[in-house]
Design a protein around this motif. Structure first.
Motif, PDB file in Angstrom:
ATOM      1  N   GLU A  49       1.093  -1.258   0.167  1.00 60.22           N
ATOM      2  CA  GLU A  49       0.004   0.061  -0.009  1.00 60.22           C
ATOM      3  C   GLU A  49       0.931   1.281  -0.104  1.00 60.22           C
ATOM      4  O   GLU A  49       1.674   1.529   0.877  1.00 60.22           O
ATOM      5  CB  GLU A  49      -1.003  -0.024   1.365  1.00 60.22           C
ATOM      6  CG  GLU A  49      -1.963  -1.140   1.441  1.00 60.22           C
ATOM      7  CD  GLU A  49      -2.977  -0.923   2.539  1.00 60.22           C
ATOM      8  OE1 GLU A  49      -4.074  -0.623   2.521  1.00 60.22           O
ATOM      9  OE2 GLU A  49      -2.272  -1.290   3.642  1.00 60.22           O
ATOM     10  N   HIS A  50       0.737   1.865  -0.930  1.00 59.46           N
ATOM     11  CA  HIS A  50       1.608   3.334  -0.907  1.00 59.46           C
ATOM     12  C   HIS A  50       2.847   3.257  -0.882  1.00 59.46           C
ATOM     13  O   HIS A  50       3.552   3.826   0.055  1.00 59.46           O
ATOM     14  CB  HIS A  50       0.907   4.335  -0.074  1.00 59.46           C
ATOM     15  CG  HIS A  50      -0.409   4.757  -0.286  1.00 59.46           C
ATOM     16  ND1 HIS A  50      -1.257   3.981  -0.986  1.00 59.46           N
ATOM     17  CD2 HIS A  50      -1.081   5.974   0.163  1.00 59.46           C
ATOM     18  CE1 HIS A  50      -2.466   4.877  -1.142  1.00 59.46           C
ATOM     19  NE2 HIS A  50      -2.244   5.996  -0.546  1.00 59.46           N
ATOM     20  N   VAL A  51       3.439   2.235  -1.970  1.00 62.13           N
ATOM     21  CA  VAL A  51       4.903   2.198  -1.627  1.00 62.13           C
ATOM     22  C   VAL A  51       5.758   2.330  -2.962  1.00 62.13           C
ATOM     23  O   VAL A  51       6.814   3.030  -2.945  1.00 62.13           O
ATOM     24  CB  VAL A  51       5.240   0.611  -1.086  1.00 62.13           C
ATOM     25  CG1 VAL A  51       6.657   0.467  -1.096  1.00 62.13           C
ATOM     26  CG2 VAL A  51       4.608   0.416   0.457  1.00 62.13           C
ATOM     27  N   LEU A  74      -1.084 -10.929  -5.616  1.00 63.99           N
ATOM     28  CA  LEU A  74      -0.575  -9.544  -5.133  1.00 63.99           C
ATOM     29  C   LEU A  74      -1.750  -8.782  -5.089  1.00 63.99           C
ATOM     30  O   LEU A  74      -2.744  -8.676  -5.956  1.00 63.99           O
ATOM     31  CB  LEU A  74       0.066  -9.392  -6.447  1.00 63.99           C
ATOM     32  CG  LEU A  74       0.833  -8.216  -6.426  1.00 63.99           C
ATOM     33  CD1 LEU A  74       1.661  -7.601  -5.421  1.00 63.99           C
ATOM     34  CD2 LEU A  74       1.677  -7.606  -7.714  1.00 63.99           C
ATOM     35  N   ALA A  75      -1.506  -8.011  -3.967  1.00 60.95           N
ATOM     36  CA  ALA A  75      -2.602  -7.028  -3.619  1.00 60.95           C
ATOM     37  C   ALA A  75      -1.952  -5.739  -3.297  1.00 60.95           C
ATOM     38  O   ALA A  75      -1.037  -5.491  -2.848  1.00 60.95           O
ATOM     39  CB  ALA A  75      -3.213  -7.328  -1.996  1.00 60.95           C
ATOM     40  N   TRP A  88      -9.526  -4.623 -10.888  1.00 58.08           N
ATOM     41  CA  TRP A  88      -8.680  -3.301 -10.940  1.00 58.08           C
ATOM     42  C   TRP A  88      -9.938  -2.239 -10.578  1.00 58.08           C
ATOM     43  O   TRP A  88     -11.003  -2.289 -11.146  1.00 58.08           O
ATOM     44  CB  TRP A  88      -8.265  -2.882 -12.375  1.00 58.08           C
ATOM     45  CG  TRP A  88      -7.486  -1.777 -12.328  1.00 58.08           C
ATOM     46  CD1 TRP A  88      -8.040  -0.368 -12.184  1.00 58.08           C
ATOM     47  CD2 TRP A  88      -6.173  -1.556 -12.681  1.00 58.08           C
ATOM     48  NE1 TRP A  88      -6.995   0.406 -12.358  1.00 58.08           N
ATOM     49  CE2 TRP A  88      -5.796  -0.089 -12.452  1.00 58.08           C
ATOM     50  CE3 TRP A  88      -5.029  -2.619 -12.941  1.00 58.08           C
ATOM     51  CZ2 TRP A  88      -4.543   0.087 -12.982  1.00 58.08           C
ATOM     52  CZ3 TRP A  88      -3.966  -2.095 -12.950  1.00 58.08           C
ATOM     53  CH2 TRP A  88      -3.580  -0.685 -12.921  1.00 58.08           C
ATOM     54  N   SER A  89      -9.831  -1.740  -9.444  1.00 60.66           N
ATOM     55  CA  SER A  89     -10.685  -0.366  -9.111  1.00 60.66           C
ATOM     56  C   SER A  89     -10.152   0.832  -9.041  1.00 60.66           C
ATOM     57  O   SER A  89      -8.968   0.922  -8.196  1.00 60.66           O
ATOM     58  CB  SER A  89     -11.441  -0.849  -7.648  1.00 60.66           C
ATOM     59  OG  SER A  89     -12.009  -2.315  -7.735  1.00 60.66           O
ATOM     60  N   ASP A  90     -10.714   1.945  -9.652  1.00 62.76           N
ATOM     61  CA  ASP A  90     -10.299   3.041  -9.293  1.00 62.76           C
ATOM     62  C   ASP A  90     -11.017   3.635  -8.154  1.00 62.76           C
ATOM     63  O   ASP A  90     -12.030   3.693  -7.900  1.00 62.76           O
ATOM     64  CB  ASP A  90     -10.674   4.096 -10.610  1.00 62.76           C
ATOM     65  CG  ASP A  90     -10.102   5.518 -10.757  1.00 62.76           C
ATOM     66  OD1 ASP A  90     -10.133   6.100  -9.453  1.00 62.76           O
ATOM     67  OD2 ASP A  90      -9.633   6.058 -11.728  1.00 62.76           O
ATOM     68  N   LEU A 146      -6.102   7.055  -7.713  1.00 64.54           N
ATOM     69  CA  LEU A 146      -5.798   5.804  -6.850  1.00 64.54           C
ATOM     70  C   LEU A 146      -6.191   4.506  -7.574  1.00 64.54           C
ATOM     71  O   LEU A 146      -7.241   4.526  -8.251  1.00 64.54           O
ATOM     72  CB  LEU A 146      -6.393   6.104  -5.582  1.00 64.54           C
ATOM     73  CG  LEU A 146      -5.773   6.821  -4.247  1.00 64.54           C
ATOM     74  CD1 LEU A 146      -4.738   6.206  -3.718  1.00 64.54           C
ATOM     75  CD2 LEU A 146      -5.416   8.418  -4.899  1.00 64.54           C
ATOM     76  N   ALA A 147      -5.571   3.481  -7.206  1.00 64.01           N
ATOM     77  CA  ALA A 147      -6.192   2.200  -7.629  1.00 64.01           C
ATOM     78  C   ALA A 147      -5.906   1.080  -6.714  1.00 64.01           C
ATOM     79  O   ALA A 147      -5.022   1.103  -5.995  1.00 64.01           O
ATOM     80  CB  ALA A 147      -5.280   1.846  -8.971  1.00 64.01           C
ATOM     81  N   GLN A 148      -6.794   0.164  -6.684  1.00 65.81           N
ATOM     82  CA  GLN A 148      -6.853  -0.856  -5.825  1.00 65.81           C
ATOM     83  C   GLN A 148      -6.853  -2.047  -6.907  1.00 65.81           C
ATOM     84  O   GLN A 148      -7.514  -2.425  -7.754  1.00 65.81           O
ATOM     85  CB  GLN A 148      -8.343  -1.257  -4.925  1.00 65.81           C
ATOM     86  CG  GLN A 148      -8.246  -2.681  -4.265  1.00 65.81           C
ATOM     87  CD  GLN A 148      -9.379  -2.548  -3.527  1.00 65.81           C
ATOM     88  OE1 GLN A 148      -9.769  -2.107  -2.501  1.00 65.81           O
ATOM     89  NE2 GLN A 148     -10.391  -3.650  -4.185  1.00 65.81           N
ATOM     90  N   VAL A 149      -5.759  -3.059  -6.906  1.00 64.90           N
ATOM     91  CA  VAL A 149      -5.336  -4.046  -7.918  1.00 64.90           C
ATOM     92  C   VAL A 149      -5.103  -5.328  -7.223  1.00 64.90           C
ATOM     93  O   VAL A 149      -4.291  -5.453  -6.254  1.00 64.90           O
ATOM     94  CB  VAL A 149      -4.001  -3.525  -8.860  1.00 64.90           C
ATOM     95  CG1 VAL A 149      -3.925  -4.634  -9.670  1.00 64.90           C
ATOM     96  CG2 VAL A 149      -4.419  -2.272  -9.318  1.00 64.90           C
ATOM     97  N   ILE A 150      -5.967  -6.197  -8.012  1.00 64.61           N
ATOM     98  CA  ILE A 150      -5.487  -7.604  -7.421  1.00 64.61           C
ATOM     99  C   ILE A 150      -5.025  -8.512  -8.687  1.00 64.61           C
ATOM    100  O   ILE A 150      -5.657  -8.312  -9.834  1.00 64.61           O
ATOM    101  CB  ILE A 150      -6.684  -8.425  -6.968  1.00 64.61           C
ATOM    102  CG1 ILE A 150      -7.418  -7.804  -5.791  1.00 64.61           C
ATOM    103  CG2 ILE A 150      -6.489  -9.859  -6.672  1.00 64.61           C
ATOM    104  CD1 ILE A 150      -6.478  -7.713  -4.575  1.00 64.61           C
ATOM    105  N   ALA A 151      -3.964  -9.228  -8.368  1.00 59.42           N
ATOM    106  CA  ALA A 151      -3.234  -9.935  -9.557  1.00 59.42           C
ATOM    107  C   ALA A 151      -2.708 -11.197  -9.116  1.00 59.42           C
ATOM    108  O   ALA A 151      -2.373 -11.245  -7.810  1.00 59.42           O
ATOM    109  CB  ALA A 151      -2.113  -9.240 -10.323  1.00 59.42           C
TER     110      ALA A 151
END
Length: 295
Positions: free
Chosen positions: A143-145, A169-170, A217-219, A271-276
């Motif tokens: 998060e934010h890195v 990967l979160a 993928w969420s904005d 900002l994005a929330q991503v799951i891979a």
């Protein structure tokens, strides 16, 4: 190759504060908390060093399917807020790694204070040269890195390497917006020399090149904007509270907060929330699935 030495040193200078664990405990005491009986909620204003705090962490955790069976690596763990939250809320075993030694020390102190040292540990290290064996973790979390890391190709390859096949990967990160350069200082950098934002399409390309398949993928920019506008307005009216991100970054967090508000409002960042997921090859020993019909 890891992060260039001069960049590493500049990033550590930005975040480091002498004896940070004691500084945080003193701020907690000033805010009326009993430092011998701390809870996760007591630490919330200071220890989840990202936009929208714990709410964003819990959203990402649910999207990643966390539960007590998961072994999690928190890359860029800071003072440990996220790792403690994941351990407490989901029962995960979490290892945090952070570039800043002072953050790792403070994280360990605070984690012990709330009784989670059996589930959470910390290592000082470079995210582009992770000190872990291949396929060690079920989930790699960040998060934010990445905003502070120039060699993102190596960052995501390393995350891919330490994940088990089929692992997750979160990501919850700040990305470059469409409307021009970032206004500095901001919480992750006082000058452009330690800020390395990529656009959403660039992040997707980097993940796929590292071997990940993006599954979600969420904005989350709108929610981030509302949260930061509220925070910045409160600071403008009331000044800095006893407990908050300024404990980590110093008094100029007030200027950082106002710039961050503008960066969000003007579309300079998103900002994005991503799951891979790490692709898992088929099991050669698996039995074929029976089919119906006549032979």
């Amino acid at each position: 190759m890891s992060i260039p030495t001069q960049v590493n040193e500049a990033i550590q200078t930005h975040y480091a504060r002498s004896d940070l664990g004691s500084v945080i405990l003193a701020a907690l005491e000033k805010a009326g908390k009993d430092v011998d009986r701390l809870t996760l909620e007591d630490l919330a204003p200071v220890d989840e060093f990202h936009i929208r705090g714990r709410a964003a962490t819990l959203e990402l955790a649910r999207a990643a399917g966390l539960d007590a069976t998961k072994r999690v690596l928190d890359v860029g763990s800071g003072v440990g807020g996220t790792s403690r939250c994941l351990a407490k809320e989901f029962g995960c075993r979490v290892t945090g790694i952070d570039l800043t030694e002072e953050y790792c020390g403070a994280a360990a102190v605070l984690t012990a204070k709330i009784g989670l040292a059996d589930l959470v540990d910390y290592r000082q290290g470079d995210a582009t040269n992770l000190p872990f064996d291949d396929a060690s973790f079920d989930v790699v979390w960040t998060e934010h890195v990445a905003m502070n890391i120039p060699d993102k190709s190596r960052l995501y390859r390393e995350m891919h390497r330490v994940l088990k096949p089929g692992g997750t990967l979160a990501i919850y990160d700040i990305l470059a917006g469409p409307s021009g350069p970032v206004l500095f200082p901001v919480p992750w950098a006082r000058t452009p020399e330690t800020s390395f934002l990529v656009r959403p399409d660039e992040l997707r390309t980097l993940l796929e090149a590292a071997g990940f398949m993006v599954t979600s993928w969420s904005d989350t920019t709108d929610a981030a904007r509302a949260w930061f506008v509220s925070l910045a307005e409160k600071i403008r009216k009331e000044g800095l509270p006893p407990l908050g991100f300024h404990v980590l970054l110093g008094a100029d967090f007030q200027a950082m907060a106002q710039n961050q508000r503008r960066n969000l409002e003007e579309g300079r960042i998103v900002l994005a929330q991503v799951i891979a997921n790490k692709w898992a090859p088929p099991d050669p020993g698996a039995q074929p699935t029976p089919t119906s019909g006549r032979s």
